[in-house]
Design a protein around this motif. Structure first.
Motif, PDB file in Angstrom:
ATOM      1  N   ASP A 150       0.771  -1.040  -0.085  1.00 23.19           N
ATOM      2  CA  ASP A 150      -0.209  -0.071   0.116  1.00 23.19           C
ATOM      3  C   ASP A 150       0.956   1.136   0.094  1.00 23.19           C
ATOM      4  O   ASP A 150       2.092   1.094  -0.159  1.00 23.19           O
ATOM      5  CB  ASP A 150      -0.977   0.073   1.138  1.00 23.19           C
ATOM      6  CG  ASP A 150      -0.517   0.048   2.643  1.00 23.19           C
ATOM      7  OD1 ASP A 150       0.894   0.254   2.746  1.00 23.19           O
ATOM      8  OD2 ASP A 150      -1.101  -0.117   3.427  1.00 23.19           O
ATOM      9  N   THR A 151       0.535   2.435   0.049  1.00 25.13           N
ATOM     10  CA  THR A 151       1.314   3.601   0.039  1.00 25.13           C
ATOM     11  C   THR A 151       1.937   3.628   1.243  1.00 25.13           C
ATOM     12  O   THR A 151       2.777   4.771   1.039  1.00 25.13           O
ATOM     13  CB  THR A 151       0.306   5.076  -0.278  1.00 25.13           C
ATOM     14  OG1 THR A 151      -0.769   4.904   0.976  1.00 25.13           O
ATOM     15  CG2 THR A 151      -0.573   4.883  -1.472  1.00 25.13           C
ATOM     16  N   LYS A 152       1.904   3.097   2.256  1.00 23.39           N
ATOM     17  CA  LYS A 152       2.848   3.280   3.569  1.00 23.39           C
ATOM     18  C   LYS A 152       3.797   2.262   3.469  1.00 23.39           C
ATOM     19  O   LYS A 152       4.506   1.972   4.449  1.00 23.39           O
ATOM     20  CB  LYS A 152       1.816   3.003   4.665  1.00 23.39           C
ATOM     21  CG  LYS A 152       0.828   4.371   4.810  1.00 23.39           C
ATOM     22  CD  LYS A 152       1.359   5.354   5.029  1.00 23.39           C
ATOM     23  CE  LYS A 152       0.137   6.539   5.179  1.00 23.39           C
ATOM     24  NZ  LYS A 152       0.457   7.897   4.895  1.00 23.39           N
ATOM     25  N   GLY A 153       3.622   1.245   2.611  1.00 17.49           N
ATOM     26  CA  GLY A 153       4.769   0.353   2.522  1.00 17.49           C
ATOM     27  C   GLY A 153       4.291  -1.114   2.869  1.00 17.49           C
ATOM     28  O   GLY A 153       5.157  -1.967   3.237  1.00 17.49           O
ATOM     29  N   LEU A 173      -1.282   3.637 -10.205  1.00 17.23           N
ATOM     30  CA  LEU A 173      -2.107   4.830 -10.208  1.00 17.23           C
ATOM     31  C   LEU A 173      -3.721   4.262 -10.461  1.00 17.23           C
ATOM     32  O   LEU A 173      -3.964   3.596 -11.082  1.00 17.23           O
ATOM     33  CB  LEU A 173      -1.826   5.723 -11.244  1.00 17.23           C
ATOM     34  CG  LEU A 173      -0.244   6.179 -11.224  1.00 17.23           C
ATOM     35  CD1 LEU A 173       0.075   7.270 -12.281  1.00 17.23           C
ATOM     36  CD2 LEU A 173      -0.045   6.854  -9.942  1.00 17.23           C
ATOM     37  N   ASP A 174      -4.637   5.247  -9.994  1.00 12.92           N
ATOM     38  CA  ASP A 174      -5.830   5.022 -10.136  1.00 12.92           C
ATOM     39  C   ASP A 174      -6.500   5.739 -11.480  1.00 12.92           C
ATOM     40  O   ASP A 174      -5.552   6.553 -12.046  1.00 12.92           O
ATOM     41  CB  ASP A 174      -6.974   5.510  -8.857  1.00 12.92           C
ATOM     42  CG  ASP A 174      -7.001   6.803  -8.638  1.00 12.92           C
ATOM     43  OD1 ASP A 174      -6.399   7.626  -9.394  1.00 12.92           O
ATOM     44  OD2 ASP A 174      -7.444   7.310  -7.645  1.00 12.92           O
ATOM     45  N   ILE A 226      -1.725   7.799  -6.597  1.00 14.58           N
ATOM     46  CA  ILE A 226      -1.072   6.674  -6.085  1.00 14.58           C
ATOM     47  C   ILE A 226      -1.783   5.749  -5.327  1.00 14.58           C
ATOM     48  O   ILE A 226      -2.260   6.433  -4.156  1.00 14.58           O
ATOM     49  CB  ILE A 226       0.345   7.101  -5.535  1.00 14.58           C
ATOM     50  CG1 ILE A 226       1.387   7.833  -6.628  1.00 14.58           C
ATOM     51  CG2 ILE A 226       1.031   5.623  -5.120  1.00 14.58           C
ATOM     52  CD1 ILE A 226       2.423   8.356  -6.038  1.00 14.58           C
ATOM     53  N   ILE A 227      -2.135   4.566  -5.464  1.00 17.08           N
ATOM     54  CA  ILE A 227      -3.008   3.623  -4.771  1.00 17.08           C
ATOM     55  C   ILE A 227      -2.015   2.536  -4.037  1.00 17.08           C
ATOM     56  O   ILE A 227      -2.777   2.121  -3.228  1.00 17.08           O
ATOM     57  CB  ILE A 227      -4.318   3.195  -5.661  1.00 17.08           C
ATOM     58  CG1 ILE A 227      -3.829   2.568  -6.880  1.00 17.08           C
ATOM     59  CG2 ILE A 227      -5.161   4.450  -5.901  1.00 17.08           C
ATOM     60  CD1 ILE A 227      -4.773   1.665  -7.443  1.00 17.08           C
ATOM     61  N   SER A 228      -1.044   2.305  -4.816  1.00 15.39           N
ATOM     62  CA  SER A 228       0.033   1.519  -4.135  1.00 15.39           C
ATOM     63  C   SER A 228       1.279   1.462  -5.022  1.00 15.39           C
ATOM     64  O   SER A 228       1.290   2.162  -6.013  1.00 15.39           O
ATOM     65  CB  SER A 228      -0.778  -0.204  -4.636  1.00 15.39           C
ATOM     66  OG  SER A 228      -1.050  -0.348  -5.806  1.00 15.39           O
TER      67      SER A 228
END
Length: 184
Positions: free
Chosen positions: A33-36, A111-112, A117-119
């Motif tokens: 996810d975007t936080k790793g 990207l969506d 950024i989604i992942s």
């Protein structure tokens, strides 16, 4: 039977000088996810890292960060992928048993439809031994600088190194992966 999601605190403390090597045709694939936090990992990833998928899913990817890796390498990666650019690099990863394995990694933002950024997706493969031999002493130099003066100190050393070589980070890394001699 439930398996707990691991954190960096669960990383092995007994680091061993025992290298596992990817096969020539092996690819490690993971998504975060975007936080790793890991949302997907393939079987080769679980085999190399030595953790079951059920422990990796939900864990932060830094679980496998080897202590020999300078933080500046991950800062470069995050700066690039958060700005929707590709990252290529060499990473020494930590195995569950305290051993390690090297990878050449490619990370890109997913990207969506609106461009958000989604992942992130990462694909890793076996690097040439010449690349490891060239990058390992550079990482040691950067890590020593970080231990004395923080990330700014290693960032300056990296910038000076690239300027001396008259190359960009991307060119340097890609040339190492292509097994081009760097004069080190």
């Amino acid at each position: 039977m439930s398996t707990k999601t691991l954190s960096k605190l669960d990383s092995p403390k007994n680091i061993r000088d025992s290298e596992k090597k990817l096969g020539d045709n092996d690819f490690i694939v993971s998504k975060t996810d975007t936080k790793g936090k890991i949302t997907y990992c393939n079987e080769i990833f679980t085999k190399m890292a030595g953790y079951p998928a059920s422990s990796l899913i939900g864990a932060n990817h830094n679980l496998i960060r080897h202590p020999d890796m300078p933080r500046i390498a991950f800062k470069v990666a995050w700066d690039l992928i958060q700005s929707k650019q590709e990252f290529f690099g060499f990473v020494k990863n930590l195995c569950a048993d305290g051993g390690y394995y090297w990878v050449f990694t490619y990370i890109t933002a997913d990207l969506d439809s609106r461009g958000n950024i989604i992942s992130y997706t990462s694909v890793r493969r076996k690097p040439p031994r010449s690349a490891i031999d060239a990058i390992a002493p550079i990482y040691k130099l950067l890590l020593d600088a970080e231990n004395k003066g923080g990330s700014d100190a290693s960032g300056k050393i990296l910038a000076n190194f690239l300027a001396e070589k008259k190359t960009s980070y991307d060119e340097f890394v890609i040339n190492l992966q292509k097994d081009i001699r760097t004069g080190n």
